[in-house]
Design a protein around this motif. Sequence first.
Motif, PDB file in Angstrom:
ATOM      1  N   MET A   1     -13.300  -1.915  -1.712  1.00 35.65           N
ATOM      2  CA  MET A   1     -12.442  -1.647  -0.513  1.00 35.65           C
ATOM      3  C   MET A   1     -13.183  -0.789   0.567  1.00 35.65           C
ATOM      4  SD  MET A   1      -8.305  -1.347  -1.597  1.00 35.65           S
ATOM      5  CE  MET A   1      -8.446   0.151  -2.478  1.00 35.65           C
ATOM      6  N   SER A   2     -13.970   0.172   0.058  1.00 38.87           N
ATOM      7  CA  SER A   2     -14.893   0.785   0.686  1.00 38.87           C
ATOM      8  C   SER A   2     -16.085   0.033   1.494  1.00 38.87           C
ATOM      9  CB  SER A   2     -15.657   2.051   0.122  1.00 38.87           C
ATOM     10  OG  SER A   2     -14.752   2.831  -0.462  1.00 38.87           O
ATOM     11  N   VAL A   3     -16.687  -0.511   0.818  1.00 41.21           N
ATOM     12  CA  VAL A   3     -17.609  -1.706   1.366  1.00 41.21           C
ATOM     13  C   VAL A   3     -17.241  -2.542   2.357  1.00 41.21           C
ATOM     14  CG1 VAL A   3     -19.329  -3.339   0.644  1.00 41.21           C
ATOM     15  CG2 VAL A   3     -19.154  -1.192  -0.561  1.00 41.21           C
TER      16      VAL A   3
ATOM     17  N   TYR B   1       0.859  -1.154  -0.069  1.00 45.41           N
ATOM     18  CA  TYR B   1      -0.021   0.231  -0.002  1.00 45.41           C
ATOM     19  C   TYR B   1       0.885   1.314  -0.059  1.00 45.41           C
ATOM     20  CZ  TYR B   1      -2.649   4.001   1.556  1.00 45.41           C
ATOM     21  OH  TYR B   1      -3.142   5.193   1.924  1.00 45.41           O
ATOM     22  N   MET B   2       1.926   1.254   0.852  1.00 39.11           N
ATOM     23  CA  MET B   2       2.866   2.607   0.872  1.00 39.11           C
ATOM     24  C   MET B   2       3.491   2.625  -0.352  1.00 39.11           C
ATOM     25  SD  MET B   2       4.441   2.337   4.704  1.00 39.11           S
ATOM     26  CE  MET B   2       3.362   2.016   6.213  1.00 39.11           C
TER      27      MET B   2
ATOM     28  N   ILE C   1      -7.153   7.280   1.222  1.00 37.45           N
ATOM     29  CA  ILE C   1      -7.911   7.022   2.480  1.00 37.45           C
ATOM     30  C   ILE C   1      -8.435   5.703   2.649  1.00 37.45           C
ATOM     31  CG2 ILE C   1     -10.092   7.783   3.695  1.00 37.45           C
ATOM     32  CD1 ILE C   1      -9.572  10.603   2.438  1.00 37.45           C
ATOM     33  N   VAL C   2      -8.985   5.210   1.572  1.00 44.46           N
ATOM     34  CA  VAL C   2      -9.837   3.876   1.848  1.00 44.46           C
ATOM     35  C   VAL C   2      -8.684   2.791   2.012  1.00 44.46           C
ATOM     36  CG1 VAL C   2     -11.292   2.056   0.547  1.00 44.46           C
ATOM     37  CG2 VAL C   2     -12.225   4.586   0.723  1.00 44.46           C
TER      38      VAL C   2
ATOM     39  N   LYS D   1      -9.423  13.669  -8.111  1.00 46.39           N
ATOM     40  CA  LYS D   1     -10.617  13.200  -7.656  1.00 46.39           C
ATOM     41  C   LYS D   1     -10.588  11.748  -7.385  1.00 46.39           C
ATOM     42  CE  LYS D   1     -12.675  14.727 -11.297  1.00 46.39           C
ATOM     43  NZ  LYS D   1     -13.921  15.206 -12.422  1.00 46.39           N
ATOM     44  N   ASN D   2      -9.504  11.189  -7.925  1.00 46.91           N
ATOM     45  CA  ASN D   2      -9.619   9.531  -7.970  1.00 46.91           C
ATOM     46  C   ASN D   2      -8.465   8.927  -6.644  1.00 46.91           C
ATOM     47  OD1 ASN D   2     -11.610   8.037  -9.604  1.00 46.91           O
ATOM     48  ND2 ASN D   2     -10.695   9.519 -11.029  1.00 46.91           N
TER      49      ASN D   2
END
Length: 134
Positions: free
Chosen positions: A122-124, A15-16, A65-66, A58-59
């Motif tokens: 990932m959000s869900v 991720y990083m 964050i997510v 925007k993306n």
Amino acid sequence: MQITIALDNPLTQTYMVHAALLAIKLLALSPLAAMTWVNKGIFDNPDIVRRAYLSELKNLAPFWIVGALYVTTNPPTSLGVTLFRLYSIARLVVILGYATKPLPVFFTDLALIGSYFITCYMSVWVVYFYRKAL
């Protein structure tokens, strides 16, 4: 339930790295977008670079964050690593499709939709994982 984020975890490191690579790509677009306003001769249509830059802004913010929240849910490492890699590749394809037009519009649109659904998934998953907090 105690959640810790281990910096030696391959998912955290992936991720990083991908968050940083996407930030570098965004930072590289910034001067190009600014130069198109000063010197209209850099690209055939200077508005293209500006739109690509705004699309990235925007993306990428929701992804950063997510993605960080997603890492806290301790998903399967292989799935998380794959999602982060696919997202980065998709966003690269989107920018190539915007800026240089070497790709058919179908691939650019598919990459845009793919990156959108990865962030949605990932959000869900984060909401589902922390559903008891609702």
